[in-house]
Scaffold this motif. Structure first.
Motif, PDB file in Angstrom:
ATOM      1  N   ARG A   1      51.442  39.360  46.455  1.00  0.00           N
ATOM      2  CA  ARG A   1      51.100  40.659  47.049  1.00  0.00           C
ATOM      3  C   ARG A   1      51.668  41.794  46.193  1.00  0.00           C
ATOM      4  O   ARG A   1      50.969  42.763  45.876  1.00  0.00           O
ATOM      5  CB  ARG A   1      51.639  40.742  48.471  1.00  0.00           C
ATOM      6  N   ARG A   2      52.921  41.668  45.790  1.00  0.00           N
ATOM      7  CA  ARG A   2      53.550  42.703  44.963  1.00  0.00           C
ATOM      8  C   ARG A   2      52.856  42.826  43.612  1.00  0.00           C
ATOM      9  O   ARG A   2      52.627  43.932  43.119  1.00  0.00           O
ATOM     10  CB  ARG A   2      55.032  42.390  44.771  1.00  0.00           C
ATOM     11  N   ALA A   3      52.511  41.695  43.022  1.00  0.00           N
ATOM     12  CA  ALA A   3      51.832  41.712  41.719  1.00  0.00           C
ATOM     13  C   ALA A   3      50.477  42.400  41.824  1.00  0.00           C
ATOM     14  O   ALA A   3      50.114  43.197  40.961  1.00  0.00           O
ATOM     15  CB  ALA A   3      51.677  40.285  41.192  1.00  0.00           C
ATOM     16  N   ARG A   4      49.730  42.107  42.876  1.00  0.00           N
ATOM     17  CA  ARG A   4      48.419  42.743  43.057  1.00  0.00           C
ATOM     18  C   ARG A   4      48.571  44.243  43.269  1.00  0.00           C
ATOM     19  O   ARG A   4      47.811  45.029  42.708  1.00  0.00           O
ATOM     20  CB  ARG A   4      47.670  42.108  44.234  1.00  0.00           C
ATOM     21  N   HIS A   5      49.562  44.646  44.049  1.00  0.00           N
ATOM     22  CA  HIS A   5      49.786  46.074  44.287  1.00  0.00           C
ATOM     23  C   HIS A   5      50.213  46.798  43.013  1.00  0.00           C
ATOM     24  O   HIS A   5      49.997  47.997  42.881  1.00  0.00           O
ATOM     25  CB  HIS A   5      50.810  46.289  45.404  1.00  0.00           C
ATOM     26  N   GLN A   6      50.810  46.061  42.083  1.00  0.00           N
ATOM     27  CA  GLN A   6      51.209  46.656  40.803  1.00  0.00           C
ATOM     28  C   GLN A   6      50.105  46.565  39.758  1.00  0.00           C
ATOM     29  O   GLN A   6      50.294  46.961  38.620  1.00  0.00           O
ATOM     30  CB  GLN A   6      52.490  46.001  40.290  1.00  0.00           C
ATOM     31  N   GLY A   7      48.956  46.029  40.154  1.00  0.00           N
ATOM     32  CA  GLY A   7      47.804  46.042  39.277  1.00  0.00           C
ATOM     33  C   GLY A   7      47.543  44.795  38.456  1.00  0.00           C
ATOM     34  O   GLY A   7      46.634  44.781  37.632  1.00  0.00           O
ATOM     35  N   LEU A   8      48.315  43.725  38.646  1.00  0.00           N
ATOM     36  CA  LEU A   8      48.040  42.492  37.913  1.00  0.00           C
ATOM     37  C   LEU A   8      46.746  41.869  38.419  1.00  0.00           C
ATOM     38  O   LEU A   8      46.431  41.928  39.609  1.00  0.00           O
ATOM     39  CB  LEU A   8      49.182  41.492  38.064  1.00  0.00           C
ATOM     40  N   SER A   9      46.001  41.276  37.506  1.00  0.00           N
ATOM     41  CA  SER A   9      44.745  40.616  37.865  1.00  0.00           C
ATOM     42  C   SER A   9      45.032  39.223  38.410  1.00  0.00           C
ATOM     43  O   SER A   9      46.121  38.660  38.226  1.00  0.00           O
ATOM     44  CB  SER A   9      43.841  40.501  36.635  1.00  0.00           C
ATOM     45  N   TRP A  10      44.011  38.644  39.050  1.00  0.00           N
ATOM     46  CA  TRP A  10      44.141  37.265  39.525  1.00  0.00           C
ATOM     47  C   TRP A  10      44.406  36.323  38.342  1.00  0.00           C
ATOM     48  O   TRP A  10      45.186  35.379  38.464  1.00  0.00           O
ATOM     49  CB  TRP A  10      42.886  36.822  40.269  1.00  0.00           C
ATOM     50  N   ALA A  11      43.765  36.596  37.214  1.00  0.00           N
ATOM     51  CA  ALA A  11      43.959  35.748  36.029  1.00  0.00           C
ATOM     52  C   ALA A  11      45.402  35.827  35.534  1.00  0.00           C
ATOM     53  O   ALA A  11      46.001  34.808  35.187  1.00  0.00           O
ATOM     54  CB  ALA A  11      42.998  36.162  34.917  1.00  0.00           C
ATOM     55  N   GLU A  12      45.968  37.024  35.513  1.00  0.00           N
ATOM     56  CA  GLU A  12      47.356  37.179  35.062  1.00  0.00           C
ATOM     57  C   GLU A  12      48.322  36.463  36.000  1.00  0.00           C
ATOM     58  O   GLU A  12      49.233  35.757  35.558  1.00  0.00           O
ATOM     59  CB  GLU A  12      47.720  38.669  34.967  1.00  0.00           C
ATOM     60  N   ILE A  13      48.113  36.638  37.291  1.00  0.00           N
ATOM     61  CA  ILE A  13      48.982  35.983  38.276  1.00  0.00           C
ATOM     62  C   ILE A  13      48.834  34.471  38.174  1.00  0.00           C
ATOM     63  O   ILE A  13      49.834  33.733  38.166  1.00  0.00           O
ATOM     64  CB  ILE A  13      48.658  36.466  39.699  1.00  0.00           C
ATOM     65  N   GLY A  14      47.595  34.004  38.070  1.00  0.00           N
ATOM     66  CA  GLY A  14      47.357  32.568  37.940  1.00  0.00           C
ATOM     67  C   GLY A  14      48.031  31.986  36.711  1.00  0.00           C
ATOM     68  O   GLY A  14      48.650  30.923  36.774  1.00  0.00           O
ATOM     69  N   THR A  15      47.934  32.702  35.592  1.00  0.00           N
ATOM     70  CA  THR A  15      48.582  32.231  34.359  1.00  0.00           C
ATOM     71  C   THR A  15      50.086  32.109  34.563  1.00  0.00           C
ATOM     72  O   THR A  15      50.700  31.112  34.172  1.00  0.00           O
ATOM     73  CB  THR A  15      48.279  33.196  33.191  1.00  0.00           C
ATOM     74  N   LEU A  16      50.680  33.107  35.193  1.00  0.00           N
ATOM     75  CA  LEU A  16      52.126  33.075  35.429  1.00  0.00           C
ATOM     76  C   LEU A  16      52.545  31.934  36.356  1.00  0.00           C
ATOM     77  O   LEU A  16      53.638  31.387  36.222  1.00  0.00           O
ATOM     78  CB  LEU A  16      52.594  34.414  36.001  1.00  0.00           C
ATOM     79  N   LEU A  17      51.660  31.571  37.272  1.00  0.00           N
ATOM     80  CA  LEU A  17      51.968  30.494  38.218  1.00  0.00           C
ATOM     81  C   LEU A  17      51.411  29.138  37.793  1.00  0.00           C
ATOM     82  O   LEU A  17      51.600  28.142  38.479  1.00  0.00           O
ATOM     83  CB  LEU A  17      51.449  30.858  39.619  1.00  0.00           C
ATOM     84  N   GLY A  18      50.689  29.120  36.666  1.00  0.00           N
ATOM     85  CA  GLY A  18      50.189  27.850  36.145  1.00  0.00           C
ATOM     86  C   GLY A  18      48.946  27.322  36.828  1.00  0.00           C
ATOM     87  O   GLY A  18      48.725  26.106  36.857  1.00  0.00           O
ATOM     88  N   VAL A  19      48.137  28.241  37.384  1.00  0.00           N
ATOM     89  CA  VAL A  19      46.879  27.845  38.014  1.00  0.00           C
ATOM     90  C   VAL A  19      45.776  28.785  37.544  1.00  0.00           C
ATOM     91  O   VAL A  19      46.035  29.781  36.886  1.00  0.00           O
ATOM     92  CB  VAL A  19      46.979  27.877  39.561  1.00  0.00           C
ATOM     93  N   THR A  20      44.542  28.493  37.918  1.00  0.00           N
ATOM     94  CA  THR A  20      43.425  29.332  37.505  1.00  0.00           C
ATOM     95  C   THR A  20      43.328  30.578  38.382  1.00  0.00           C
ATOM     96  O   THR A  20      43.851  30.617  39.500  1.00  0.00           O
ATOM     97  CB  THR A  20      42.091  28.572  37.607  1.00  0.00           C
ATOM     98  N   ARG A  21      42.606  31.571  37.857  1.00  0.00           N
ATOM     99  CA  ARG A  21      42.392  32.785  38.648  1.00  0.00           C
ATOM    100  C   ARG A  21      41.572  32.470  39.888  1.00  0.00           C
ATOM    101  O   ARG A  21      41.776  33.074  40.945  1.00  0.00           O
ATOM    102  CB  ARG A  21      41.735  33.875  37.813  1.00  0.00           C
ATOM    103  N   GLN A  22      40.658  31.509  39.765  1.00  0.00           N
ATOM    104  CA  GLN A  22      39.842  31.127  40.917  1.00  0.00           C
ATOM    105  C   GLN A  22      40.722  30.569  42.043  1.00  0.00           C
ATOM    106  O   GLN A  22      40.509  30.869  43.214  1.00  0.00           O
ATOM    107  CB  GLN A  22      38.780  30.092  40.522  1.00  0.00           C
ATOM    108  N   THR A  23      41.699  29.748  41.661  1.00  0.00           N
ATOM    109  CA  THR A  23      42.615  29.188  42.653  1.00  0.00           C
ATOM    110  C   THR A  23      43.388  30.290  43.343  1.00  0.00           C
ATOM    111  O   THR A  23      43.529  30.298  44.570  1.00  0.00           O
ATOM    112  CB  THR A  23      43.586  28.192  41.985  1.00  0.00           C
ATOM    113  N   MET A  24      43.890  31.252  42.559  1.00  0.00           N
ATOM    114  CA  MET A  24      44.655  32.354  43.134  1.00  0.00           C
ATOM    115  C   MET A  24      43.786  33.190  44.063  1.00  0.00           C
ATOM    116  O   MET A  24      44.202  33.549  45.164  1.00  0.00           O
ATOM    117  CB  MET A  24      45.247  33.238  42.032  1.00  0.00           C
ATOM    118  N   HIS A  25      42.594  33.520  43.608  1.00  0.00           N
ATOM    119  CA  HIS A  25      41.712  34.351  44.424  1.00  0.00           C
ATOM    120  C   HIS A  25      41.340  33.648  45.718  1.00  0.00           C
ATOM    121  O   HIS A  25      41.341  34.254  46.797  1.00  0.00           O
ATOM    122  CB  HIS A  25      40.446  34.729  43.643  1.00  0.00           C
ATOM    123  N   ARG A  26      41.035  32.366  45.622  1.00  0.00           N
ATOM    124  CA  ARG A  26      40.658  31.589  46.808  1.00  0.00           C
ATOM    125  C   ARG A  26      41.825  31.533  47.809  1.00  0.00           C
ATOM    126  O   ARG A  26      41.631  31.695  49.010  1.00  0.00           O
ATOM    127  CB  ARG A  26      40.237  30.188  46.377  1.00  0.00           C
TER     128      ARG A  26
END
Length: 69
Positions: A38-63
């Motif tokens: 939630r904090r990352a999204r509010h700071q403007g990170l994309s799903w792809a960026e968050i997914g990369t940091l967590l070791g999953v795909t952007r699709q997984t994060m978005h879902r």
């Protein structure tokens, strides 16, 4: 009457306590992840960026977190 869990736990609750602790740690980690996402999204990170940091795909994060933002 002993349960099957008690029957397999010869050390007086150690295995059961450990499993309960693991379950609680998983719940806490899930809460921490949701707050961080939630904090990352509010700071403007994309799903792809968050997914990369967590070791999953952007699709997984978005879902998983599409309601977060």
């Amino acid at each position: 009457m002993r349960t099957s869990v008690e029957a397999h736990d010869g050390d007086g609750g150690g295995v059961v306590a450990e499993l309960a602790a693991v379950a609680e740690a998983k719940r806490e980690l899930a809460r921490r992840e949701e707050v961080a996402v939630r904090r990352a999204r509010h700071q403007g990170l994309s799903w792809a960026e968050i997914g990369t940091l967590l070791g999953v795909t952007r699709q997984t994060m978005h879902r998983k977190y599409r309601k977060v933002g």
